[in-house]
Design an enzyme around this catalytic site. Structure first.
Site, PDB file in Angstrom:
ATOM      1  N   MET A 217     -75.945 -17.786  45.915  1.00  0.00           N
ATOM      2  CA  MET A 217     -75.268 -16.681  45.214  1.00  0.00           C
ATOM      3  C   MET A 217     -73.839 -16.567  45.715  1.00  0.00           C
ATOM      4  O   MET A 217     -73.575 -16.786  46.899  1.00  0.00           O
ATOM      5  CB  MET A 217     -75.989 -15.361  45.493  1.00  0.00           C
TER       6      MET A 217
ATOM      7  N   ASP B 279     -81.828 -19.996  46.921  1.00  0.00           N
ATOM      8  CA  ASP B 279     -81.008 -19.160  46.040  1.00  0.00           C
ATOM      9  C   ASP B 279     -79.557 -19.136  46.521  1.00  0.00           C
ATOM     10  O   ASP B 279     -79.249 -18.517  47.531  1.00  0.00           O
ATOM     11  CB  ASP B 279     -81.567 -17.735  46.022  1.00  0.00           C
TER      12      ASP B 279
ATOM     13  N   MET C 259     -85.749 -16.113  34.081  1.00  0.00           N
ATOM     14  CA  MET C 259     -85.728 -15.100  35.137  1.00  0.00           C
ATOM     15  C   MET C 259     -86.597 -13.915  34.719  1.00  0.00           C
ATOM     16  O   MET C 259     -86.478 -13.400  33.604  1.00  0.00           O
ATOM     17  CB  MET C 259     -84.303 -14.617  35.402  1.00  0.00           C
TER      18      MET C 259
ATOM     19  N   SER D 240     -89.395 -18.901  47.824  1.00  0.00           N
ATOM     20  CA  SER D 240     -87.952 -18.653  47.925  1.00  0.00           C
ATOM     21  C   SER D 240     -87.603 -18.221  49.336  1.00  0.00           C
ATOM     22  O   SER D 240     -88.108 -17.196  49.823  1.00  0.00           O
ATOM     23  CB  SER D 240     -87.544 -17.550  46.945  1.00  0.00           C
TER      24      SER D 240
ATOM     25  N   ASP E 198     -89.186 -16.751  37.957  1.00  0.00           N
ATOM     26  CA  ASP E 198     -88.613 -16.377  39.254  1.00  0.00           C
ATOM     27  C   ASP E 198     -88.309 -14.885  39.245  1.00  0.00           C
ATOM     28  O   ASP E 198     -87.514 -14.417  38.433  1.00  0.00           O
ATOM     29  CB  ASP E 198     -87.324 -17.186  39.471  1.00  0.00           C
TER      30      ASP E 198
ATOM     31  N   HIS F 117     -81.388 -23.020  43.161  1.00  0.00           N
ATOM     32  CA  HIS F 117     -81.116 -22.099  42.042  1.00  0.00           C
ATOM     33  C   HIS F 117     -79.712 -21.532  42.254  1.00  0.00           C
ATOM     34  O   HIS F 117     -79.490 -20.739  43.162  1.00  0.00           O
ATOM     35  CB  HIS F 117     -82.186 -20.982  42.058  1.00  0.00           C
TER      36      HIS F 117
ATOM     37  N   HIS G  48     -87.496 -23.119  47.340  1.00  0.00           N
ATOM     38  CA  HIS G  48     -86.517 -22.581  46.390  1.00  0.00           C
ATOM     39  C   HIS G  48     -85.362 -21.956  47.177  1.00  0.00           C
ATOM     40  O   HIS G  48     -85.570 -21.074  48.007  1.00  0.00           O
ATOM     41  CB  HIS G  48     -87.219 -21.533  45.525  1.00  0.00           C
TER      42      HIS G  48
ATOM     43  N   MET H 272     -76.900 -19.227  41.394  1.00  0.00           N
ATOM     44  CA  MET H 272     -76.454 -18.002  40.711  1.00  0.00           C
ATOM     45  C   MET H 272     -74.970 -17.857  40.997  1.00  0.00           C
ATOM     46  O   MET H 272     -74.543 -17.016  41.800  1.00  0.00           O
ATOM     47  CB  MET H 272     -77.274 -16.812  41.213  1.00  0.00           C
TER      48      MET H 272
HETATM   49  C1  DX5 Z   1     -83.565 -13.465  42.729  1.00  0.00           C
HETATM   50  C2  DX5 Z   1     -83.871 -14.847  43.207  1.00  0.00           C
HETATM   51  C3  DX5 Z   1     -85.304 -15.063  43.506  1.00  0.00           C
HETATM   52  C4  DX5 Z   1     -85.871 -14.177  44.602  1.00  0.00           C
HETATM   53  C5  DX5 Z   1     -87.276 -13.857  44.210  1.00  0.00           C
HETATM   54  O1  DX5 Z   1     -82.330 -13.429  42.137  1.00  0.00           O
HETATM   55  O2  DX5 Z   1     -83.497 -15.810  42.232  1.00  0.00           O
HETATM   56  O3  DX5 Z   1     -85.577 -16.428  43.784  1.00  0.00           O
HETATM   57  O4  DX5 Z   1     -85.864 -14.759  45.863  1.00  0.00           O
HETATM   58  O5  DX5 Z   1     -87.803 -12.961  45.112  1.00  0.00           O
HETATM   59  P1  DX5 Z   1     -89.178 -12.199  44.868  1.00  0.00           P
HETATM   60  O6  DX5 Z   1     -90.250 -13.234  44.701  1.00  0.00           O
HETATM   61  O7  DX5 Z   1     -89.333 -11.383  46.090  1.00  0.00           O
HETATM   62  O8  DX5 Z   1     -89.011 -11.365  43.631  1.00  0.00           O
HETATM   63 ZN    ZN Z   2     -84.215 -17.861  42.513  1.00  0.00          ZN
END
Ligand code: DX5
Ligand code: ZN
Length: 228
Positions: free
Chosen positions: A39, A37, A139, A12, A177, A68, A35, A70
């Site tokens: 948001m 993210d 998750m 990620s 994740d 991903h 990956h 969110m």
């Molecule tokens: C959190 C994200 C993850 C995050 C994971 O909401 O969806 O992808 O980057 O980070 P680590 O591996 O550090 O928990």
């Molecule tokens: Zn993620």
């Protein structure tokens, strides 16, 4: 196209150096997907990238993108990420108005369609529809931030999905994740995960590509989806 028994390690970039993204991406040639993210400060209390940044990452990345989302209203926004060429687009079940129609649309555009659930969201409603999705993301932390602790109480959902997938002959990928590291990945693999997102465990390492290799070795050793 990897065989269904392969495990996948998807770093990620939330844990990468945002202003030196090209250099960060160059450090993970052994990743299966990167990956990303997305948001929106609404679905989760954090704000990251939009489509332009994702497109920039894609043009620089040595491996395909696992996006991903969110975000609220993925029915409206998710297709745009498939259209820009992301290999995989995952939206949240809690946010989608019509998850199956959205998954079909993502596939029509040419992406793998993923659906994600937060730690306390049940997965039973997905059992009947496994074939509509290419990936289900359970998750293992509350979404929004990297560096949180793995929640082992999410593992029964993963096991239930793995059992249903096997029973129905589905080849859907089961992704985890949040808090995935050398000390937690075996637990998730044993529960049935085959696709692993890791942020801090990869980019927090002095040698991110070596971290990917050791996560992969542990996941492979503890994976039992090869029996499918
Ligand atoms: C959190 C994200 C993850 C995050 C994971 O909401 O969806 O992808 O980057 O980070 P680590 O591996 O550090 O928990
Ligand atoms: Zn993620």
């Amino acid at each position: 196209m990897p065989a269904p028994n392969d495990v996948r390690i998807n770093p990620s970039i939330l844990a990468a150096d945002f202003v030196n993204m090209a250099a960060s991406l160059a450090r993970i040639p052994g990743a299966d997907f990167v990956h990303v993210d997305v948001m929106d400060n609404h679905f989760v209390p954090n704000l990251t990238f939009g489509p332009q940044m994702v497109e920039g990452v894609q043009s620089t990345s040595p491996v395909p993108l696992d996006v991903h989302l969110m975000i609220d209203d993925p029915d409206r926004w998710a297709p745009g990420y498939a259209e820009l060429g992301a290999a995989s687009v995952t939206f949240h079940l809690e946010a989608a108005k019509d998850p199956i129609a959205l998954a079909r649309r993502l596939r029509d555009i040419g992406a793998r369609a993923g659906v994600a659930v937060k730690p306390h969201t049940p997965v039973d409603s997905l059992f009947e529809h496994l074939d509509e999705f290419d990936q289900i993301l359970v998750m293992t932390v509350e979404p929004g931030f990297g560096g949180q602790s793995f929640m082992p109480e999410t593992m029964p959902k993963l096991s239930a999905l793995a059992v249903e997938a096997r029973r129905r002959g589905s080849e859907v990928w089961l992704q985890v994740d949040g808090g995935i590291s050398e000390s937690t990945i075996a637990h998730a693999a044993e529960a049935g995960a085959d696709t692993f997102v890791a942020g801090s465990a990869v980019f927090g390492s002095d040698d991110p590509d070596a971290a990917i290799a050791s996560l992969r070795a542990l996941a492979t050793e503890h994976s039992h989806r090869h029996s499918r």
